[in-house]
Design a protein around this motif. Sequence first.
Motif, PDB file in Angstrom:
ATOM      1  N   UNK A 116      -5.977   1.060  -2.745  1.00 58.41           N
ATOM      2  CA  UNK A 116      -7.221   1.619  -2.218  1.00 58.41           C
ATOM      3  C   UNK A 116      -7.597   0.995  -0.870  1.00 58.41           C
ATOM      4  N   UNK A 117      -7.377  -0.302  -0.721  1.00 57.82           N
ATOM      5  CA  UNK A 117      -7.620  -0.915   0.598  1.00 57.82           C
ATOM      6  C   UNK A 117      -6.702  -0.271   1.646  1.00 57.82           C
ATOM      7  N   UNK A 118      -5.496   0.088   1.219  1.00 55.73           N
ATOM      8  CA  UNK A 118      -4.559   0.767   2.125  1.00 55.73           C
ATOM      9  C   UNK A 118      -5.142   2.118   2.582  1.00 55.73           C
ATOM     10  N   UNK A 119      -5.714   2.871   1.629  1.00 57.69           N
ATOM     11  CA  UNK A 119      -6.334   4.157   1.974  1.00 57.69           C
ATOM     12  C   UNK A 119      -7.492   3.919   2.946  1.00 57.69           C
ATOM     13  N   UNK A 120      -8.285   2.886   2.666  1.00 60.81           N
ATOM     14  CA  UNK A 120      -9.446   2.593   3.522  1.00 60.81           C
ATOM     15  C   UNK A 120      -9.011   2.129   4.904  1.00 60.81           C
ATOM     16  N   UNK A 121      -7.955   1.312   4.949  1.00 62.51           N
ATOM     17  CA  UNK A 121      -7.457   0.821   6.246  1.00 62.51           C
ATOM     18  C   UNK A 121      -7.097   1.967   7.171  1.00 62.51           C
ATOM     19  N   UNK A 122      -6.487   2.989   6.600  1.00 61.99           N
ATOM     20  CA  UNK A 122      -6.064   4.132   7.419  1.00 61.99           C
ATOM     21  C   UNK A 122      -7.256   4.881   8.012  1.00 61.99           C
ATOM     22  N   UNK A 123      -8.447   4.650   7.430  1.00 63.07           N
ATOM     23  CA  UNK A 123      -9.638   5.286   7.988  1.00 63.07           C
ATOM     24  C   UNK A 123     -10.230   4.452   9.116  1.00 63.07           C
ATOM     25  N   UNK A 124      -9.641   3.270   9.361  1.00 60.70           N
ATOM     26  CA  UNK A 124     -10.021   2.543  10.564  1.00 60.70           C
ATOM     27  C   UNK A 124     -10.644   1.175  10.365  1.00 60.70           C
ATOM     28  N   UNK A 125     -10.826   0.734   9.112  1.00 63.07           N
ATOM     29  CA  UNK A 125     -11.441  -0.591   8.920  1.00 63.07           C
ATOM     30  C   UNK A 125     -10.383  -1.579   8.452  1.00 63.07           C
ATOM     31  N   UNK A 126     -10.157  -2.661   9.204  1.00 64.62           N
ATOM     32  CA  UNK A 126      -9.114  -3.612   8.810  1.00 64.62           C
ATOM     33  C   UNK A 126      -9.439  -4.285   7.480  1.00 64.62           C
ATOM     34  N   UNK A 127      -8.384  -4.652   6.766  1.00 64.51           N
ATOM     35  CA  UNK A 127      -8.559  -5.249   5.441  1.00 64.51           C
ATOM     36  C   UNK A 127      -9.371  -6.545   5.514  1.00 64.51           C
ATOM     37  N   UNK A 128      -9.100  -7.360   6.528  1.00 63.42           N
ATOM     38  CA  UNK A 128      -9.838  -8.622   6.652  1.00 63.42           C
ATOM     39  C   UNK A 128     -11.335  -8.367   6.809  1.00 63.42           C
ATOM     40  N   UNK A 129     -11.677  -7.307   7.535  1.00 61.18           N
ATOM     41  CA  UNK A 129     -13.091  -6.972   7.723  1.00 61.18           C
ATOM     42  C   UNK A 129     -13.717  -6.548   6.392  1.00 61.18           C
ATOM     43  N   UNK A 130     -12.918  -5.869   5.548  1.00 62.90           N
ATOM     44  CA  UNK A 130     -13.441  -5.452   4.241  1.00 62.90           C
ATOM     45  C   UNK A 130     -13.678  -6.667   3.343  1.00 62.90           C
ATOM     46  N   UNK A 131     -12.755  -7.654   3.402  1.00 64.65           N
ATOM     47  CA  UNK A 131     -12.968  -8.880   2.619  1.00 64.65           C
ATOM     48  C   UNK A 131     -14.186  -9.638   3.138  1.00 64.65           C
ATOM     49  N   UNK A 132     -14.303  -9.713   4.483  1.00 67.78           N
ATOM     50  CA  UNK A 132     -15.472 -10.392   5.073  1.00 67.78           C
ATOM     51  C   UNK A 132     -16.757  -9.783   4.527  1.00 67.78           C
ATOM     52  N   UNK A 133     -16.842  -8.453   4.550  1.00 69.13           N
ATOM     53  CA  UNK A 133     -18.072  -7.773   4.131  1.00 69.13           C
ATOM     54  C   UNK A 133     -18.346  -7.947   2.640  1.00 69.13           C
ATOM     55  N   UNK A 134     -17.264  -7.915   1.848  1.00 66.04           N
ATOM     56  CA  UNK A 134     -17.433  -8.111   0.400  1.00 66.04           C
ATOM     57  C   UNK A 134     -17.986  -9.502   0.116  1.00 66.04           C
ATOM     58  N   UNK A 135     -17.368 -10.523   0.748  1.00 66.53           N
ATOM     59  CA  UNK A 135     -17.765 -11.899   0.474  1.00 66.53           C
ATOM     60  C   UNK A 135     -19.134 -12.222   1.058  1.00 66.53           C
ATOM     61  N   UNK A 136     -19.516 -11.491   2.112  1.00 67.75           N
ATOM     62  CA  UNK A 136     -20.838 -11.707   2.713  1.00 67.75           C
ATOM     63  C   UNK A 136     -21.918 -10.903   1.993  1.00 67.75           C
ATOM     64  N   UNK A 137     -21.524 -10.106   0.994  1.00 66.58           N
ATOM     65  CA  UNK A 137     -22.501  -9.320   0.250  1.00 66.58           C
ATOM     66  C   UNK A 137     -22.949  -8.066   0.981  1.00 66.58           C
ATOM     67  N   UNK A 138     -22.208  -7.675   2.037  1.00 69.92           N
ATOM     68  CA  UNK A 138     -22.615  -6.479   2.786  1.00 69.92           C
ATOM     69  C   UNK A 138     -22.109  -5.204   2.112  1.00 69.92           C
ATOM     70  N   UNK A 139     -21.031  -5.323   1.338  1.00 71.53           N
ATOM     71  CA  UNK A 139     -20.550  -4.176   0.567  1.00 71.53           C
ATOM     72  C   UNK A 139     -20.602  -4.564  -0.913  1.00 71.53           C
ATOM     73  N   UNK A 140     -20.562  -3.541  -1.756  1.00 80.75           N
ATOM     74  CA  UNK A 140     -20.837  -3.781  -3.173  1.00 80.75           C
ATOM     75  C   UNK A 140     -19.601  -3.612  -4.052  1.00 80.75           C
ATOM     76  N   UNK A 141     -19.747  -4.047  -5.298  1.00 82.99           N
ATOM     77  CA  UNK A 141     -18.765  -3.709  -6.337  1.00 82.99           C
ATOM     78  C   UNK A 141     -19.515  -3.318  -7.600  1.00 82.99           C
ATOM     79  N   UNK A 142     -18.837  -2.642  -8.512  1.00 85.46           N
ATOM     80  CA  UNK A 142     -19.486  -2.017  -9.664  1.00 85.46           C
ATOM     81  C   UNK A 142     -20.298  -2.997 -10.511  1.00 85.46           C
ATOM     82  N   UNK A 143     -21.411  -2.512 -11.040  1.00 82.11           N
ATOM     83  CA  UNK A 143     -22.346  -3.338 -11.812  1.00 82.11           C
ATOM     84  C   UNK A 143     -21.687  -4.064 -12.988  1.00 82.11           C
ATOM     85  N   UNK A 144     -20.735  -3.398 -13.656  1.00 81.62           N
ATOM     86  CA  UNK A 144     -20.178  -3.969 -14.891  1.00 81.62           C
ATOM     87  C   UNK A 144     -19.393  -5.259 -14.672  1.00 81.62           C
TER      88      UNK A 144
END
Lengths: 329, 108
Positions: A107-135
Amino acid sequence: MTDPLALDPILAPLERSRPAFNDDDLSHDERFAAFEAHVLAGGKVEATDWMPDEYRTAVLRFVEMHANSELMGVLPEREWLMRAPTLRRKLALTAKVQDEVGHAQLLYRVAEDLGKPREAMFDDLLAGKTKFHNVFHYPTVGWADVGMIAWLVDAAAIVAQQALRDSSYAPYARTMRKICWEESVHIMHGRDVVVTMATGTAAQRAAIQDALDRWWGPLMQMHGPRSPREKDRDLHWRIKAKTSEELRQEFLSIYVPRIRELGLVIPDGALAWDGAIDAWRYGEPDWDELRTVVTNHGPMSQSRLDFRRVNREETRWVRETILGVAVAA
Amino acid sequence: MTDTPPELQPWEVFRQEKDGDPMRHGGSVMAPDAELAVHYARELFGRRQESVRLWVVRRVDVLDLSDPDLLQPPLDRSYKKPGGYVMRDKLAAARAQSGQAKPKARPG
């Protein structure tokens, strides 16, 4: 010999020129209109196609959240790898954890192709800027939780994921076909754990009922609050196909009978099939809890993110080795 | 360090499910070189014994042709397809003319 140019065109221009929106000569508005018409007519979009910014960011946000959830979703189960009751359970759980991390990779591969680098996605996840499922913000207090997650959390997820196999964004739809196939194995593994405990000792039956009592609330919140179909942009762009309420109803229809079959009691006195409205009635899920949890204020949110932060530092040398560069610490 | 670091790039992965099947596109991986690309492809597309063969190709090496003017020209090509020949009515007329019954799917 037939002169092809002498033959009458039988296809209307719109039907034949599938990627009209890829035409650089058109104005942005024309491309947008052609793109929208294509998607609304059930057409698919490839990574190399032109797409409006709104569509690109909507797909990216959706896929990134899904990828984050796969990555974070292994942590509650990971805690039980070394405590699995038998070797076969341990192998199955290890394979499941490996699968989920694999899903995150895809899925990160699919997202990368849309233009956001994987490292940037990890940065945002760890900084709490993006979310993950409640469960995945809750603790796994016993082995019964592992069964409950693999059976019902994965089941609730697969109800949503099956509807994504027809997503207008074709690379995502293709990936979902592979993921759904693997998830179906996880559900069987989880159901087997739950059925085994439900037919076991009194202590095992009590443990599985306790797990259901704790997980039912988050499960009912998982698909999100009801929202009007016409206001949902992800539905408009056919990124997804069903509303949150449709997914919840589908989950209830399939799984309520299977839960009751085991003699387990669903902790919702209001839960009942209503033939008059052709739908399940249920106690209103705690939406405040959902909002609190997905904004990283859940019981395990910070410790799970901390685990990832430490893990990212500890695996930095691997990325440095692979890329052959010294990355500043 | 003076070496130019290898850059991550996408590699497309094709997989064959069983001997004799066509190679189908499975997805893609990011890798700095061929060795790791094959390794990642094996992890993501062959872990469950779901493939008997993988092809791993640098994405930049894939030649894409999707121009509708070349692939979907607005011309009647039905004469190239079995479905382009509809003879039901003509056969009915032929039977009426010959007095023969409609042949069975299989003789006997």
